[in-house]
Design a protein around this motif. Sequence first.
Motif, PDB file in Angstrom:
ATOM      1  N   GLN A  41      29.045  45.412  43.714  1.00 42.19           N
ATOM      2  CA  GLN A  41      30.341  45.381  44.364  1.00 42.19           C
ATOM      3  C   GLN A  41      30.423  44.251  45.389  1.00 42.19           C
ATOM      4  OE1 GLN A  41      31.175  49.402  45.805  1.00 42.19           O
ATOM      5  NE2 GLN A  41      32.268  49.826  43.902  1.00 42.19           N
ATOM      6  N   VAL A  42      29.301  43.959  46.042  1.00 39.69           N
ATOM      7  CA  VAL A  42      29.260  42.788  46.940  1.00 39.69           C
ATOM      8  C   VAL A  42      29.609  41.531  46.153  1.00 39.69           C
ATOM      9  CG1 VAL A  42      27.748  41.302  48.294  1.00 39.69           C
ATOM     10  CG2 VAL A  42      27.643  43.768  48.600  1.00 39.69           C
ATOM     11  N   ASN A  43      28.994  41.373  45.000  1.00 43.30           N
ATOM     12  CA  ASN A  43      29.245  40.195  44.163  1.00 43.30           C
ATOM     13  C   ASN A  43      30.678  40.181  43.628  1.00 43.30           C
ATOM     14  OD1 ASN A  43      26.618  39.181  44.457  1.00 43.30           O
ATOM     15  ND2 ASN A  43      25.854  40.437  42.767  1.00 43.30           N
ATOM     16  N   ASP A  44      31.174  41.356  43.247  1.00 44.89           N
ATOM     17  CA  ASP A  44      32.519  41.442  42.678  1.00 44.89           C
ATOM     18  C   ASP A  44      33.609  41.111  43.693  1.00 44.89           C
ATOM     19  OD1 ASP A  44      31.458  42.158  40.250  1.00 44.89           O
ATOM     20  OD2 ASP A  44      31.826  44.309  40.495  1.00 44.89           O
ATOM     21  N   THR A  45      33.316  41.336  44.969  1.00 42.69           N
ATOM     22  CA  THR A  45      34.348  41.133  45.995  1.00 42.69           C
ATOM     23  C   THR A  45      34.124  39.863  46.820  1.00 42.69           C
ATOM     24  OG1 THR A  45      33.099  42.566  47.525  1.00 42.69           O
ATOM     25  CG2 THR A  45      34.835  43.604  46.205  1.00 42.69           C
ATOM     26  N   ARG A  46      33.199  39.033  46.421  1.00 38.50           N
ATOM     27  CA  ARG A  46      32.885  37.867  47.251  1.00 38.50           C
ATOM     28  C   ARG A  46      34.007  36.837  47.257  1.00 38.50           C
ATOM     29  NH1 ARG A  46      28.014  35.375  43.484  1.00 38.50           N
ATOM     30  NH2 ARG A  46      29.242  35.114  41.575  1.00 38.50           N
ATOM     31  N   GLU A  47      34.862  36.841  46.248  1.00 36.31           N
ATOM     32  CA  GLU A  47      35.968  35.888  46.201  1.00 36.31           C
ATOM     33  C   GLU A  47      37.276  36.473  46.723  1.00 36.31           C
ATOM     34  OE1 GLU A  47      35.521  32.814  45.524  1.00 36.31           O
ATOM     35  OE2 GLU A  47      33.427  33.022  44.865  1.00 36.31           O
ATOM     36  N   GLN A  49      39.383  40.553  48.146  1.00 35.70           N
ATOM     37  CA  GLN A  49      39.383  42.011  48.238  1.00 35.70           C
ATOM     38  C   GLN A  49      40.762  42.544  47.872  1.00 35.70           C
ATOM     39  OE1 GLN A  49      39.186  43.596  52.218  1.00 35.70           O
ATOM     40  NE2 GLN A  49      40.137  41.793  53.136  1.00 35.70           N
ATOM     41  N   GLY A  74      35.268  47.272  49.252  1.00 29.81           N
ATOM     42  CA  GLY A  74      36.509  46.682  48.786  1.00 29.81           C
ATOM     43  C   GLY A  74      37.589  47.663  48.402  1.00 29.81           C
TER      44      GLY A  74
END
Length: 231
Positions: A41-47, A49, A74
């Motif tokens: 989820q950290v990776n999924d929301t890095r660009e 939220q 997120g």
Amino acid sequence: MKAHTKETQANLTPRKALEILQEGNLRFIKNLKVQRDLLEQVNDTREGQWPFATILSCIDSRTSSELIFDQGLGDIFSIRIAGNIVNTDILGSMEFACKIAGSKLIVVLGHTKCGAVKGACDHVEMGNLTELLAKLQPSVYQEKETKSNRTSKNKEFVENVAQINVKRNVKNIIERSFILEQMVENGEIGVVGAMYNIETGEVEFYDDVMYIRDAQNPDFTVANLRELALA
């Protein structure tokens, strides 16, 4: 459980956002939380939220919204302040969360045995806390059922004030933010009040301050929203 995307957020209605929170709280109560890969989820929301809800709650260490509603990174904007009060900065944060970032639901979440409410009931004055607790005093004065022992030692009085405070702040949001009021009227967002029970883990949502305009509740207009806010 994946983090929300722009598309999944956009496809949610305020009512569905409420249902997601209700389902999450039920999982929390039953200790059946969803399995999440938080690093993913950290990776999924890095660009970016795309939180579906905004929750105003107390700073109490037992009232983390992410845990209570079994949500991940997120998923929600979490606004925390003692006594879950509303001020200009918080309203601005809510306007950003909903108008700019796409959140579908605002929840004002109080909790039982609230220390800030107890302080207001006892008319505590101490440094900067004095000004904060003053924002709770209208709820203390509005509580008319208790005729004696109007202090924090009276548990029923404290819980009555806490409930009034939640409902007043839901109405304050609508009264003080034209942006959010218009979004409710247009069915873009909902605003609801709720109470978390620190003994059971259960969240009770208040039907009488559940401002969601949809097929289940189609009659909201700017005029009656203001009437409700001033009641």
